[in-house]
Design an enzyme around this catalytic site. Structure first.
Site, PDB file in Angstrom:
ATOM      1  CD  GLU A 245      -5.373  -6.629  -0.396  1.00  0.00           C
ATOM      2  OE1 GLU A 245      -6.005  -6.572  -1.471  1.00  0.00           O
ATOM      3  OE2 GLU A 245      -5.090  -5.624   0.283  1.00  0.00           O
TER       4      GLU A 245
ATOM      5  CG  ASN B  31      -3.744   6.737   0.527  1.00  0.00           C
ATOM      6  OD1 ASN B  31      -4.424   7.303   1.367  1.00  0.00           O
ATOM      7  ND2 ASN B  31      -3.788   5.431   0.340  1.00  0.00           N
TER       8      ASN B  31
ATOM      9  CE1 TYR C  96      -0.428   4.433  -9.731  1.00  0.00           C
ATOM     10  CE2 TYR C  96       0.498   2.547 -10.894  1.00  0.00           C
ATOM     11  CZ  TYR C  96       0.434   3.350  -9.775  1.00  0.00           C
ATOM     12  OH  TYR C  96       1.225   3.073  -8.692  1.00  0.00           O
TER      13      TYR C  96
ATOM     14  CB  CYS D 182      -2.491   3.794  -2.590  1.00  0.00           C
ATOM     15  SG  CYS D 182      -1.458   3.681  -1.120  1.00  0.00           S
ATOM     16  CG  HIS D 183      -1.935  -2.187  -1.170  1.00  0.00           C
ATOM     17  ND1 HIS D 183      -2.656  -1.494  -0.201  1.00  0.00           N
ATOM     18  CD2 HIS D 183      -2.486  -3.411  -1.247  1.00  0.00           C
ATOM     19  CE1 HIS D 183      -3.596  -2.293   0.285  1.00  0.00           C
ATOM     20  NE2 HIS D 183      -3.522  -3.463  -0.332  1.00  0.00           N
TER      21      HIS D 183
END
Length: 163
Positions: free
Chosen positions: A156, A121, A98, A129-130
């Site tokens: 991912e 978002n 962040y 945003c994750h």
């Protein structure tokens, strides 16, 4: 009059709500099972909805690392849209803090504003945003719930154990 369409899709992290306007995705959000409508027919869905759903299936199966479906921000302040644009630049399989995101979007004093924009978002997953985590490497927050954020990161190849 702009043509809008709503579609619900079940995924490994729960139900997703996909909303389109014309030929763009304008919302991709987590949905409660209770809000899912019965008349959800993939075959009669618009091309952009089918493309989005197909790309999401490929993403969850590990076959897609980038989304090609067209999106459009129809909500948000200019600052929020700037944050969302920056989110879209975070590569698949990578995270950013962040604090680093705040530095990219106006300076370190903007951390709270960046976190708020991140939480608002409107096109999650596609606008990732994750992929934003706390500076100490923990997950931080996620409007869909930390278990869903962890699930997306695991898709991912990112395994974060601490919360």
């Amino acid at each position: 009059m702009v043509m809008t369409e709503l579609y619900y899709m079940e995924t490994p992290i729960g139900w997703l709500k996909i909303r389109s306007e014309a030929d763009r995705i304008v919302e991709l959000d987590h949905a409660a099972e209770a809000e899912v409508v019965e008349s959800n027919d993939y075959d009669s869905a618009s091309l952009v909805i089918r493309q989005c759903a197909s790309e999401l299936r490929e993403y969850f199966s590990g076959k897609r690392t980038h989304f090609d479906v067209h999106v459009k921000f129809t909500v948000g302040t200019p600052f929020q849209q700037k944050v969302w644009q920056r989110l879209s630049e975070i590569p698949y399989g990578e995270t950013i803090s962040y604090k680093a995101l705040a530095s990219d979007c106006g300076g370190p004093n903007h951390s709270r504003a960046v976190a708020n924009a991140n939480g608002r978002n409107p096109i999650s997953i596609i606008i990732p945003c994750h992929r934003v985590i706390a500076s100490d490497g923990t997950l931080g927050g996620y409007t869909g719930g930390l278990h869903k954020k962890r699930g997306l990161l695991q898709v991912e190849g990112i395994d974060i154990h601490a919360t």
